[in-house]
Design an enzyme around this catalytic site. Structure first.
Site, PDB file in Angstrom:
ATOM      1  CB  SER A  29      -1.016  -0.095   1.191  1.00 35.52           C
ATOM      2  OG  SER A  29      -1.931   1.104   1.325  1.00 35.52           O
ATOM      3  CG  HIS A  56      -4.619  -0.324  -0.746  1.00 30.61           C
ATOM      4  ND1 HIS A  56      -4.476   0.075   0.588  1.00 30.61           N
ATOM      5  CD2 HIS A  56      -4.920  -1.451  -1.101  1.00 30.61           C
ATOM      6  CE1 HIS A  56      -4.876  -1.163   0.929  1.00 30.61           C
ATOM      7  NE2 HIS A  56      -5.135  -2.252   0.153  1.00 30.61           N
ATOM      8  CG  ASP A 147      -6.133  -5.064   1.989  1.00 30.87           C
ATOM      9  OD1 ASP A 147      -6.662  -6.248   2.365  1.00 30.87           O
ATOM     10  OD2 ASP A 147      -6.123  -4.378   0.926  1.00 30.87           O
TER      11      ASP A 147
END
Length: 862
Positions: A29, A56, A147
């Site tokens: 990310s 992301h 995540d």
């Protein structure tokens, strides 16, 4: 014997992707681009693996991720727009506003189902790798949030390897740390070392023997399991062979050895590896509402279950193999939702049990990553969880319903009087014989007509006759009422009968179902007829309670004690202590005068305390306390009732009746003795009756052991809560002591709750004044609207700020805010007093200087 925990169905093989390349799923990310560049810069170009990269991305902008990665590797880099066949030595990257999933040996890019703030593409990819391929590698690099924390557990459960970038190296450490906190991570390394280690692991994976090969060294495998049993006390010999082999193969891959004998040498020399192998075999992975359709079918049964319960009956649910608690909390949420639809719902208690101590610790904490948003809908998140940064914590309403306990399904006694047993994805890991044993155990634990909820690949059809199918697709079964329903479980639970300190095997021709039923009926009848009782030792500590003794318990505030005189209701404490003194000092039974207690429904009723020493002459080390109840009356009689009242007369009648029964029993015993002397066949018959009685006693002992285990679980839960409260109180005390400005906490009635030391300069209060109204105290403030403004803040929920002075010449910045509890309820007001005297004096000096300067300008010299 260990038991598996909540899991998906058994993977198809050690290499679910045997027809395709090894899969390496990479999640990153914030700050992940630099980490990806370093990773592919250090990774070899010909590993034979396929790399899938998910980060992301901003859905509104074109991604340059593929070109960035391609600059660091010679492998083809492909951005998956719709679908792509997975090939070795290729890199596949996620496109903007899409998520990637593995279906068979293809990658598919699909639209998100969730709004932008709730998307978890890394978890989605990891789960699909675990579900479709059976194993693989999961890599977590730099990133914000959590995540991937749920997905790595799924990959490890399926036999995969988890590698995480060292959080101290990562630009954003929360994603790596969230993955590490799951306990599923195998390697934590700097990103360049991680890439090299991954290459070694892939090479080892290709050379490890196939777990299903026929010439597997069974002797070495048995040695490994025997060593594991000796070191840990857990026997995995009844696990399915394929399961055990797959877990050992995973550990061999982690330890980078391709020989089973070499791995045996490793575990013999390294106790840490023994624990690591145990952790793999007990891998505790589950999710909330796993298999949503099955849970929906389960929820549709709950209205009928609630309607069938009487108001006085509690609803007891056993979640066996609860792992880290998600399944137990899922069941509890459904029960609480159904309870809210009933005007008077029954009390609910969920028992979550597992063999993994670390998993139970996580379940008790009740703290899960935000990735659970994919499994728990928004309504349930708001009702049952509190958001804490990148995590959710279960609210007290849900936490208090669930008790967690360490329990071995194949060794420990089962819980009793259970309405529902949920044991999902445990049986699939066991051989046929222990599967049947567990089904019999669950039937024994369930009430007649109780329900059993299993996993998608499990069945309760063996042994036959114990359960009938309610929903075959959802795997929901109902306990039958067959007369011989408990024949299978009793020999396994008891195994042998103790008669006069000799262990005798259960005869094969004994059918204990009827005896078990009568024993349970006998025990219930005794509980209904006999007065409530407590067994204590010579130190007056509680050893055991009867089922109905709870209504005479009312512990004092402070730490929980086992002293019975401190646990009983205040009205009974003096008589209990006095009677116990006579029982242990004079070795005689004592009956107190009637003590009048208030009844829950109104009115009063008399209770006499009867204490009897238990033991043999010279060894009076225990005593039984009996609470003999009289009939309730509308009003308490004046004074103590006479000794010859109606209750005493009734007791004398019962005593005389007991004597008659004893005489009758003695006569019957004499007749039976004569018959035994006359007939050898009748002697044999009586002997069989004695054996049946021993079975009943052993069964009662097992039930008492289960009850005692539940009480120990409750005590553990209470101790954990007290520790948390103590730590929170210490933190609060230190925070209050460290502040240098006054803070005053008032409740909704404006009574003093707490205050910091500087408040003493403004109000004439001491620590002993806590609980008194603030209006009782004079203060040093030139502020007559203090009480009025405080009530206004509570009513309007609008903070207030004023600058006020004191009679000593000080100035204060006064602020009032509503006092909010952790449940977001208004329970008073918080008033702070910040001394701004120096600031006011400075302002006045500046005004004076400005005025003087203005005067000079208006009257220039000359």
């Amino acid at each position: 014997m260990a038991t598996a925990n909540g899991r998906d169905a058994e993977p198809l093989g050690d290499k679910g992707n045997a027809n395709g390349p090894v899969i390496v799923a990479i999640g990153a990310s914030a700050g992940g681009v630099q980490a990806l560049q370093n990773f592919f810069g250090a990774a070899p170009r010909d590993t034979g693996a396929a790399f899938i990269v998910v980060v992301h991305l901003d859905p509104q902008h074109r991604s340059e991720l593929s070109s960035i990665v391609a600059a660091r590797t010679t492998m083809p880099v492909i951005q998956v727009e719709t679908k792509a066949h997975i090939e070795p030595n290729h890199v596949y990257v996620i496109p903007p506003d899409r998520r990637l999933q593995v279906i068979d040996h293809e990658l598919q890019a699909t639209e998100f189902d969730e709004p932008r703030g709730q998307r978890l593409p890394i978890d989605f990819l990891f789960r699909s790798v675990a579900a479709r391929l059976g194993d693989g590698f999961a890599v977590i690099l730099s990133g914000a949030g959590s995540d991937g924390a749920v997905g790595v557990r799924a990959v490890k459960e399926s036999g995969g390897i988890i590698l995480v970038q060292d959080p101290n190296e990562a630009d954003y450490a929360s994603m790596p740390r969230s993955a590490i906190e799951t306990g599923a991570v195998d390697f934590v390394l700097p990103v360049r070392e991680l890439a090299k280690r991954l290459s070694d692991l892939i090479r080892i994976k290709e050379t490890i023997w196939p777990p299903e090969m026929g010439d597997l060294d069974d002797d070495t495998l048995r040695r490994i399991l025997a060593h594991l049993r000796v070191r840990t006390g857990h026997d995995f010999s009844k696990y399915k062979r394929s399961t055990v082999v797959r877990r050992i193969a995973r550990r061999m891959q982690v330890k980078r050895t391709d020989s089973l004998p070499k791995y045996y040498d490793i575990i013999r020399e390294n106790q840490d590896e023994v624990q690591a192998l145990l952790g793999d075999l007990l891998i505790s992975v589950t999710t909330f509402f796993r298999d949503r359709e099955a849970f929906e079918a389960f929820a549709r049964l709950l209205p009928a279950i609630f309607e069938s319960r009487k108001q006085s009956q509690g609803l007891r649910v056993w979640v066996a193999g609860c792992a880290t608690g998600e399944e137990a909390y899922s069941v509890a949420m459904l029960l609480l939702e159904e309870a809210a639809r009933h005007e008077i719902p029954p009390p609910i208690q969920v028992f979550g049990t597992d063999l993994d101590v670390r998993a139970l610790a996580a379940a008790r904490e009740g703290r899960y990553p935000v990735a659970i948003e994919a499994d728990v809908n928004e309504l349930r998140l708001r009702r049952f969880f509190l958001r804490e940064g990148d995590y959710y914590r279960v609210r007290p309403e849900l936490r208090d319903v669930v008790l967690f306990a360490l329990h071995d399904l194949l060794k420990d006694p089962p819980f009793s009087h259970i309405a529902i047993v949920s044991c999902r994805n445990v049986l699939i890991y066991l051989d046929r014989e222990p599967q049947e044993q567990l089904c019999s155990t669950f039937h024994y634990a369930l009430n007649p007509g109780g329900y059993l909820f299993l996993g998608a690949a499990e069945t309760a059809e063996n042994p036959a006759g114990l359960f009938r199918t309610i929903d075959r697709h959802a795997r929901i079964y109902q306990s039958t009422l067959a007369a011989d329903a408990k024949r299978e479980v009793l020999p396994r639970l008891l195994g042998s009968v103790r008669i006069r300190d000799q262990m005798l095997p259960l005869p094969s021709n004994v059918t204990p179902a009827a005896a078990l039923s009568e024993a349970a009926a006998h025990r219930r009848a005794i509980e209904q007829i006999a007065p409530p009782s407590i067994l204590v030792d010579e130190a007056q500590r509680v050893l055991h309670l009867s089922d109905s003794a709870g209504r005479y318990l009312m512990p004092s505030g402070g730490p929980l004690t086992a002293d019975v005189a401190e646990l009983v209701r205040p009205e009974l404490r003096f008589e209990v202590r006095s009677c116990l003194h006579r029982a242990f000092e004079q070795h005689r039974a004592t009956l107190s005068l009637p003590i009048w207690l208030s009844a829950n429904g109104g009115g009063h009723y008399p209770v006499q305390v009867n204490v009897k020493p238990v033991g043999e002459a010279g060894e009076w080390r225990r005593a039984v306390i009996l609470f003999i109840e009289g009939d309730a009356v509308a009003e308490t009689p004046a004074g103590e009732p006479p000794v010859t009242n109606e209750s005493v007369r009734r007791l004398k009648e019962e005593l005389e009746l007991t004597r008659q029964r004893l005489r009758t029993m003695r006569e019957e015993s004499d007749a039976a003795t004569e018959e035994l002397r006359a007939s050898n066949e009748e002697l044999q018959s009586i002997n069989e009756e004695y054996r049946s009685t021993s079975e009943e006693l052993e069964t009662s002992r097992e039930e008492l052991q289960s009850i005692n285990e539940e009480l120990q679980t409750v005590n553990s839960e209470l101790k954990a809560k007290l520790d948390l409260i103590s730590r929170a109180n210490s933190d609060l005390q230190n925070l209050l002591a460290a502040t240098d400005f006054g803070t005053l906490f008032l409740d909704a009635g404006l009574n003093i709750k707490r205050f910091t030391e500087p408040v003493r300069d403004l109000f004439s209060v001491t620590t002993s004044d806590e609980g008194r109204p603030i209006t009782d105290f004079a203060h040093q403030l030139d502020y007559q609207d203090l009480v009025k403004d405080a009530r206004s803040v509570i009513a309007d929920l609008t903070p207030l700020r004023r600058e006020i002075s004191s009679r000593k010449g000080h100035w204060y910045d006064l602020r009032m805010r509503p006092y909010r509890t952790v449940d977001d309820k208004i329970d008073g007001v918080v008033i702070t007093f910040v001394d701004i005297t120096e600031r006011r004096l400075m302002e006045e000096r500046l005004k004076a200087l400005a005025g003087a300067a203005g005067g000079e300008n208006r009257n220039p010299a000359g």
